[in-house]
Design an enzyme around this catalytic site. Structure first.
Site, mmCIF file in Angstrom:
data_model
loop_
_atom_site.group_PDB
_atom_site.id
_atom_site.type_symbol
_atom_site.label_atom_id
_atom_site.label_comp_id
_atom_site.label_asym_id
_atom_site.label_seq_id
_atom_site.Cartn_x
_atom_site.Cartn_y
_atom_site.Cartn_z
ATOM 1 C CE1 TYR A 100 -4.200 -1.742 0.303
ATOM 2 C CE2 TYR A 100 -2.877 -3.251 1.609
ATOM 3 C CZ TYR A 100 -4.029 -2.973 0.909
ATOM 4 O OH TYR A 100 -5.011 -3.921 0.804
ATOM 5 C CG ASN A 128 -10.854 -2.964 -7.990
ATOM 6 O OD1 ASN A 128 -11.411 -2.568 -9.001
ATOM 7 N ND2 ASN A 128 -10.104 -4.061 -7.992
ATOM 8 C CB CYS A 136 -7.626 -4.732 -5.438
ATOM 9 S SG CYS A 136 -9.072 -5.785 -5.512
ATOM 10 C CG HIS A 137 -5.664 -10.496 -6.405
ATOM 11 N ND1 HIS A 137 -6.390 -10.028 -7.489
ATOM 12 C CD2 HIS A 137 -4.665 -11.246 -6.913
ATOM 13 C CE1 HIS A 137 -5.841 -10.488 -8.607
ATOM 14 N NE2 HIS A 137 -4.790 -11.231 -8.283
ATOM 15 C CD GLU A 163 -2.381 -13.162 -10.009
ATOM 16 O OE1 GLU A 163 -1.400 -12.445 -9.666
ATOM 17 O OE2 GLU A 163 -3.503 -12.686 -10.260
#
Length: 179
Positions: A100, A128, A136-137, A163
């Site tokens: 962040y 989002n 956003c993850h 991912e």
């Protein structure tokens, strides 16, 4: 007029919403801010081209084909600040994360400011409306905390694992706003 359809994913049911101009929402069942900003709209449960494109994109994503976000017509609704944050989220590479704080530094630079509140950025990230597609993850706490996913931490973990992110450097906090 908003067109809406459901999509069955490995994470559970997703709701996709679109106008004629592009995809405006993708929410995970039970997600915070579900259907945010659409309460007063006329909703039609039928597919259109944007929804079919998004479903095909999700098919590719869950098949590990790494589809490009730019292949979709996206039209999320939000403040100018939120739009800037969501554009930066699209730049986070597949399988990578950003904090962040790092995101706040990028926003500050774009806006010509010395610094920006990571909490303000976190608020925009949390709202989002295009979960998964606008990734956003991939945003994590500076200390390795996986807090801050409106769909729930367990789904954030699943997406990052999907991912191929090395999860050994992250932890699930005992308390938080989006567990």
């Amino acid at each position: 007029m908003i067109y809406v359809t459901k999509y069955q994913s490995p994470l559970g049911e997703l709701t996709l919403a679109s106008t004629g101009d592009g995809l405006i929402g993708l929410w995970i069942a039970g997600q915070k801010y579900f259907f945010s900003r659409l309460e007063q709209e006329e909703i039609i449960y039928e597919e259109n081209e944007s929804l079919r494109e998004a479903a095909a994109w999700l098919d590719d994503y869950f098949a590990n084909k790494r589809p490009e976000i730019s292949a979709l017509r996206l039209a999320p609704r939000g403040s100018d600040f939120a739009q800037r944050v969501w554009l930066l989220l699209r730049e986070i590479p597949y399988g990578e994360t950003i904090t962040y704080g790092e995101l706040a530094q990028k926003i500050a630079k774009l806006m010509g400011k010395k610094k920006m509140s990571a909490q303000a950025v976190g608020g925009a990230v949390g709202h989002n409306p295009l979960s998964i597609i606008v990734p956003c993850h991939r945003v994590v706490g500076a200390n390795g905390s996986l807090t801050g996913y409106a769909g729930g931490i367990h789904l954030k973990v699943k997406l990052l694992e999907h991912e191929g992110v090395d999860m050994s450097k992250f932890f699930i906090p005992k308390r938080g706003t989006a567990l």
